[in-house]
Design a protein around this motif. Structure first.
Motif, PDB file in Angstrom:
ATOM      1  N   ALA A 175     -68.296  76.293  56.797  1.00 25.14           N
ATOM      2  CA  ALA A 175     -67.758  75.099  57.423  1.00 25.14           C
ATOM      3  C   ALA A 175     -68.736  73.941  57.394  1.00 25.14           C
ATOM      4  N   SER A 176     -69.973  74.190  57.094  1.00 17.37           N
ATOM      5  CA  SER A 176     -70.934  73.091  57.129  1.00 17.37           C
ATOM      6  C   SER A 176     -71.076  72.385  55.795  1.00 17.37           C
ATOM      7  N   VAL A 210     -51.586  79.521  46.407  1.00 20.44           N
ATOM      8  CA  VAL A 210     -52.901  79.750  45.809  1.00 20.44           C
ATOM      9  C   VAL A 210     -53.913  78.743  46.332  1.00 20.44           C
ATOM     10  N   ASP A 260     -69.219  83.642  56.052  1.00 23.08           N
ATOM     11  CA  ASP A 260     -69.092  84.527  57.208  1.00 23.08           C
ATOM     12  C   ASP A 260     -68.707  85.936  56.786  1.00 23.08           C
ATOM     13  N   ARG A 313     -63.586  72.620  53.104  1.00 27.20           N
ATOM     14  CA  ARG A 313     -62.287  72.218  53.635  1.00 27.20           C
ATOM     15  C   ARG A 313     -61.814  70.919  53.007  1.00 27.20           C
ATOM     16  N   GLU A 314     -62.750  70.054  52.662  1.00 25.06           N
ATOM     17  CA  GLU A 314     -62.412  68.784  52.034  1.00 25.06           C
ATOM     18  C   GLU A 314     -62.022  68.966  50.576  1.00 25.06           C
ATOM     19  N   ARG A 364     -58.661  77.799  49.624  1.00 29.48           N
ATOM     20  CA  ARG A 364     -59.394  77.022  50.613  1.00 29.48           C
ATOM     21  C   ARG A 364     -59.874  77.905  51.744  1.00 29.48           C
ATOM     22  N   LEU A 365     -58.972  78.738  52.260  1.00 27.37           N
ATOM     23  CA  LEU A 365     -59.351  79.618  53.357  1.00 27.37           C
ATOM     24  C   LEU A 365     -60.456  80.571  52.931  1.00 27.37           C
ATOM     25  N   PHE A 366     -60.300  81.106  51.740  1.00 31.84           N
ATOM     26  CA  PHE A 366     -61.263  82.068  51.254  1.00 31.84           C
ATOM     27  C   PHE A 366     -62.651  81.443  51.143  1.00 31.84           C
ATOM     28  N   GLU A 422     -53.964  76.995  49.154  1.00 35.18           N
ATOM     29  CA  GLU A 422     -54.361  77.230  50.539  1.00 35.18           C
ATOM     30  C   GLU A 422     -55.181  78.509  50.684  1.00 35.18           C
ATOM     31  N   ALA A 423     -54.776  79.538  49.948  1.00 34.49           N
ATOM     32  CA  ALA A 423     -55.525  80.789  50.020  1.00 34.49           C
ATOM     33  C   ALA A 423     -56.960  80.571  49.547  1.00 34.49           C
ATOM     34  N   THR A 442     -63.801  78.743  52.558  1.00 34.82           N
ATOM     35  CA  THR A 442     -64.355  78.302  53.830  1.00 34.82           C
ATOM     36  C   THR A 442     -64.943  79.474  54.597  1.00 34.82           C
ATOM     37  N   ASN A 443     -64.326  80.632  54.456  1.00 33.55           N
ATOM     38  CA  ASN A 443     -64.777  81.784  55.224  1.00 33.55           C
ATOM     39  C   ASN A 443     -65.695  82.715  54.453  1.00 33.55           C
TER      40      ASN A 443
END
Lengths: 354, 410, 293
Positions: free
Chosen positions: A159-160, A125, A138, A253-254, A130-132, A127-128, A134-135
């Motif tokens: 990402a910024s 959960v 986009d 990401r942090e 975080r990826l979600f 990691e998912a 961050t993206n």
């Protein structure tokens, strides 16, 4: 062997009040020192540690996914402040609330899993999420109807990251936040103390020790575990919000990182999982040792030793040693050293071995 | 109850002891400049270059007695305090806080890379300490209305712009078709995002020349580049542009070669000629074009002088990190001298107006834009077989003609 | 999508599945026999990658021979680990072993940071970029070899577990540890053997993966999570299950990219992990029942 114990309670109270008093007065005496920032960060980490302990120590559900709440709280504050102009402090309860809701959302299904399976699910959960996050920007850009959300300014910043506006009078602002963090930490401690004494806490301890027995006694494991996670999530979310308001810059990401989740697991375990003060000790040790290590540097001729990397190595070692020899953490160790039976009863960890 | 006291006492002792630092503040007889660099962690290689460059500049200035400060009528030696931020943004912020409040530095030098700089520049602005850096290229850093932050490193979208300018030259020479179909991918950091945006903007500005047929991001530490490359292949692009760190560049380019993909031009943004990458890729790195902030083969006098000095001191070739690090230090020193004082606001104003030449940056002139970031061009290099590399743009720095398009049978 | 591209995608997924399978055998074995979730699996993969790197760059060893040295070394390491870390906490709840091995992983990572620094490494040999063309589709030699090794290991493991005494003892232990000791199986020794074997399989994976991927001390983490997914998907009871689980994951990942952004590819495996844990109770309930005390 007869030992002389001074009036324990009186002495202890004096020290406690004295220390607290110093924590209150020192920043006024030494304006704008590094100490203040370090103390602020430590207060936040102590709060995180105690909050995690509610789920991981009292309820016994070791979660590697608590950074989701930290990040959610931070971003809730940032996004609301940047988009609606609502002064950041007002977003604090909203941040906590949103984190709590998220806790319910992923906690409800996953808390049905036992022990280590729950832990692994939380890694997934975390990691998912975080990826979600961050993206997210986009992805939204590619969905026609939702494109408007990100057209003129970023949502999560992808990402910024997001930068909050810096107030003009930074020194007094920082001082104000120092006290806010101090008060909040004391509040979280109070919550933890209250839970221990309440029926809610009793139910959690029972579930922790033997879930099946608890169920047969009519204690709904699912309900209490989820509630514990929600309380924990709320508190961690508030910490996230405070973090955003003090450091003015957050990036997905942090904030949603696995590193943060790990820190929240390590601190209470090292200090003494399931106890009231264990997490406090663990967090202080964690942060202070880290600060010392970061700034110590030895030069012996050609050999240049940087102690920075010893940080996590030390915690890994501590974790291993603690599990092997003293599951009660540093607190358990101290308890054993003092050998007092009274203390043993008062500070028994909520989790039993076997 | 004892444990209560113990914990609070521990809390107190633990956080009070840093106060000892206040007593150790350096004497005003030195100019103290602080920085936090990634000396360990994922960016330790680049951090190492910055450290070496900073130390080189430090040695030079102190060999001459220090910086001349008119206010005191004498030369004052310089000290650096360099902390390790473990390539971690939170640690970086903490270290800069420490530098500002405990070590009481006069000025800041920046670290590396964009995510860390984005976070730690907030500290500089908070305490109003001039911050000069050569490691943060993200335009976002300078888009926040901050007054104390200066960057000697041009922003990433200029990287894409330079590549496209260069490709346009070849279109005019008939070597590349018009319009050119571009597939661009970038790492999911502000660096990658800006690179991709630069390509989009460039093609929107010249639709007759460029068309973007694929624009995607990928997560750092990509393990399986197949998915991404399949999309690139399916897009039917003529040109493949990417922005990635060395590790991802290696992973993607290896797979690219194994899958037998082909494009007229391949570029990984600023990556390309690094020894680490060439070693890891062998012939797969041939003909790759890179747009960078500086290159050791640049023939202008300041660059040559620096390369020579660096090689003598450290017995290795400098990469752009070192050059920009060295340059930022010298720019800061010059600003202090020109301002004639250690007053931060005055030095800040001097930096804002400064114009230095000749310098080793591309174009030879150091001057900061209104947002604090320099606006120079990039230098474009191309990898040739057998580990060689040439500079192909701008024309006044070019050492050889580029090989365009990439030869079909590699 | 053109037919050729489709076929290429499928083949690529199958080869990846081979890699995933090798990555997961060790985890599955240790979990199946000892009910221990070995988080240090990632650390072992990483350390064996570095060991291979050292062997190839310092001694110019043929990279495909490296596993022959790496595997026995880590077998011994595994035996030691079992004695030092696992045996003392034999009676503790499973969360203890999870946390303990997590600590071991942290130690491995940071020792690697100290010794090797955080720089990304990669191994480049004359085999690295070689491809073989099958029906006009280029296939990476490295991946083909990894796949082949995966099949060989699969067969060898199956034979070992079904035809040899230690193998059958391991399966007995996995099925019911009390009954196993009742019939005279030395549970202590067999546990040690199983753990050592599991670690050496992880080392094999790391060694092979170092030829394909770049690595740094954090290597192995995302792979570890995928392995969990695979072990839960198919491999709790059998090695063949691991192979099947790997294939399923690889195919799902490969085809998800058609609709998803490439950046979210890892998201697929994490989401799948959580979903599988929640939705496949049948395979899990039996084990969970055996877990709780």
């Amino acid at each position: 062997m007869k030992r002389f114990y001074p009036p324990r309670t009186l002495l202890a109270w004096l020290v406690a009040i004295g220390s607290l008093g110093m924590l209150v007065i020192l920043p006024i005496l030494f304006k704008g020192s590094y100490w203040q920032t370090l103390a602020f960060i430590t207060f936040l980490f102590v709060s995180l540690s105690i909050s995690w302990n509610i789920t991981g120590g009292y309820a016994g559900q070791v979660s590697f996914g608590h950074s989701t709440f930290l990040g959610l709280g931070a971003f809730a504050t940032a996004i609301i402040t940047l988009r609606t102009g609502l002064p950041a402090p007002f977003t604090i309860p909203i941040a906590g609330f949103l984190a709590m809701v998220y806790g319910f959302l992923w906690g409800y299904p996953t808390l049905r899993l036992r022990g280590p399976y729950f832990s692994i699910a939380t890694i997934g959960v975390g990691e998912a999420t975080r990826l979600f996050m961050t993206n997210l920007d986009d992805s939204l850009r590619n969905i026609p109807r939702l494109k408007e959300l990100v057209k003129y300014r970023p949502l999560t910043g992808g990402a910024s990251g997001l930068t909050l506006p810096i107030p003009p009078d930074i020194q007094s602002y920082a001082l104000k936040f120092y006290y806010v963090a101090l008060l909040f930490m004391l509040g979280v401690l109070a919550v933890s103390w209250w839970i221990r004494r309440s029926r809610f806490g009793l139910a959690l301890f029972a579930i922790n020790m033997d879930p099946d027995a608890a169920e047969t006694l009519g204690v709904s494991t699912a309900r209490y575990n989820v509630l514990a996670l929600m309380v924990s999530a709320f508190l961690v979310g508030v910490v996230g919000s405070l973090y955003a308001q003090y450091f003015f810059f957050i990036d997905p990401r942090e904030m949603f990182s696995f590193q943060n989740s790990i820190a929240m697991v390590l601190m209470p375990i090292i200090g003494g999982i399931g106890t009231l003060w264990g997490p406090v000790l663990g967090a202080v040790v964690f942060k202070v040792v880290e600060d010392r290590l970061l700034t110590t540097h030895l030069e012996w001729g050609p050999l240049s030793i940087n102690f920075v990397q010893f940080n996590l190595l030390l915690y890994g070692l501590l974790l291993v040693l603690i599990i092997l020899f003293e599951p009660g953490g540093v607190l358990g160790l101290l308890r054993r050293m003092k050998g007092s039976r009274l203390l043993k009863r008062a500070f028994t960890p909520a989790r039993q071995k076997g | 109850m004892r444990n209560v006291a113990l914990s609070i006492a521990a809390l107190l002792v633990g956080v009070v002891s840093p106060m000892a630092y206040a007593a150790d503040a350096p004497p005003p007889s030195h100019i103290v400049i602080g920085t936090a660099l990634p000396l360990t962690g994922a960016q330790s290689r680049e951090g190492g270059f910055f450290k070496k460059a900073y130390e080189l500049a430090l040695k030079e200035v102190n060999a001459g007695g220090g910086i001349m400060v008119k206010e005191f009528g004498k030369k004052i030696p310089v000290t650096f305090i360099i902390y390790d931020d473990k390539s971690d943004p939170t640690t970086s912020v903490q270290m800069y806080e420490k530098l500002a409040s405990a070590d009481k530095v006069h000025f800041f030098l920046g670290g590396y890379a964009t995510p860390l700089i984005q976070a730690n520049t907030v500290v500089a602005e908070k305490y109003q300490i001039p911050y000069v850096n050569g490691g943060g290229a993200g335009g976002d850093i300078y888009a926040r209305g901050m007054k104390y932050i200066f960057g000697l490193i041009a922003d990433i979208s200029r990287c894409s712009a330079t590549l496209m300018k260069w490709m346009a030259l070849h279109q005019d020479a008939g070597k590349l078709p018009k319009p050119l179909k571009i597939a661009v991918v970038g790492e999911n950091t502000s660096h990658g995002v800006e690179f991709r945006k630069g390509v989009e903007d460039g093609s929107n500005a010249a639709p007759a020349r460029f068309r973007v047929v694929l624009n995607e991001g990928f997560e750092l530490n990509i393990k399986d580049a197949d998915a991404l490359l399949q999309k690139v292949k399916a897009s039917g692009a003529d040109v493949f542009l990417a922005d990635a760190r060395v590790s991802d560049y290696t992973t993607i380019q290896r797979r690219y070669t194994e899958l037998g993909l082909y494009h007229l031009v391949i570029s990984y943004g600023p990556r390309g000629p690094e020894k680490a990458a060439r070693d890891a890729l062998g012939r797969a790195s041939d003909y790759i074009v890179a747009a960078n902030w500086w290159n050791k083969d640049m023939k202008d006098k300041p660059s040559q002088a620096f390369t020579k000095k660096y090689k003598q001191a450290y017995n290795e070739d400098p990469e752009w990190f070192a050059a920009l690090g060295y340059e930022s230090t010298r720019v800061l020193f010059t600003a202090i001298t020109d301002a004639g004082t250690l007053n931060r606001a005055k030095v800040r104003d001097t930096l804002a107006k400064i114009k230095l030449s000749p310098e080793l940056v591309v174009g030879g002139v150091v001057q900061f834009g209104p947002n604090g970031q320099i606006q120079n061009d990039y230098v474009v290099t191309q990898n040739l077989p057998d580990g060689k590399s040439i500079i192909v743009y701008p024309p006044n720095l070019a050492t050889a003609k580029a090989v365009v398009p990439v030869p079909k049978t590699k | 999508m053109a037919a050729k591209d489709f076929v290429s995608l499928v083949i690529s997924a199958i080869l990846t599945a081979g890699l995933y399978a090798i990555m997961s055998y060790g985890l599955a074995l240790i979990y199946g026999v000892m009910k221990i979730i070995n988080l240090a699996h990632a650390g072992v993969i990483m350390l064996s990658a570095y060991m291979t790197f050292w062997l190839v760059t310092a001694y110019h060893l043929n990279p495909f021979l490296a596993p022959l040295i790496v595997m026995p070394t880590f077998f011994l390491v595994g035996l030691a680990m079992q004695q030092i870390f696992i045996r003392p906490i034999a009676g503790a709840p499973p969360i203890s072993s999870l946390l303990l091995l997590f600590g071991v992983w942290l130690i491995m990572q940071n020792v690697a940071y100290l010794i090797f620094s955080g720089d990304t490494r990669s191994i480049f040999t004359e085999y690295t970029l070689l491809t073989i063309k099958v029906a006009d589709i280029p296939l990476s030699l490295n991946r083909l070899i990894v796949f082949a090794v995966g099949i060989v290991v699969l067969v060898a493991l199956q034979l070992f577990l079904s035809r040899t005494y230690p193998g059958r003892a391991i399966r007995a232990l996995a099925a019911d540890s009390e009954a196993a000791s009742l019939v005279g199986i030395n549970t202590g020794r067999i546990s040690m053997l199983a753990f050592g074997l599991g670690i050496s399989l992880a080392a094999l994976a790391g060694s092979l993966m170092s030829l394909i991927y770049t690595f740094d001390p954090d290597f192995g983490r995302s792979h570890l999570l995928k392995s969990f997914c695979i072990v839960v998907l198919g491999g709790l009871e059998s090695i063949i299950g691991v192979a099947l689980g790997s294939l399923v994951l690889a195919l799902v990942e490969a085809f998800s990219v058609i609709w998803l952004r490439a950046a979210l590819q890892d998201f697929v495996s994490f989401a799948l992990l959580v979903l599988v844990l929640l939705v496949m109770p049948n395979g899990l309930i039996g084990l969970i029942r055996r877990q709780t005390r």
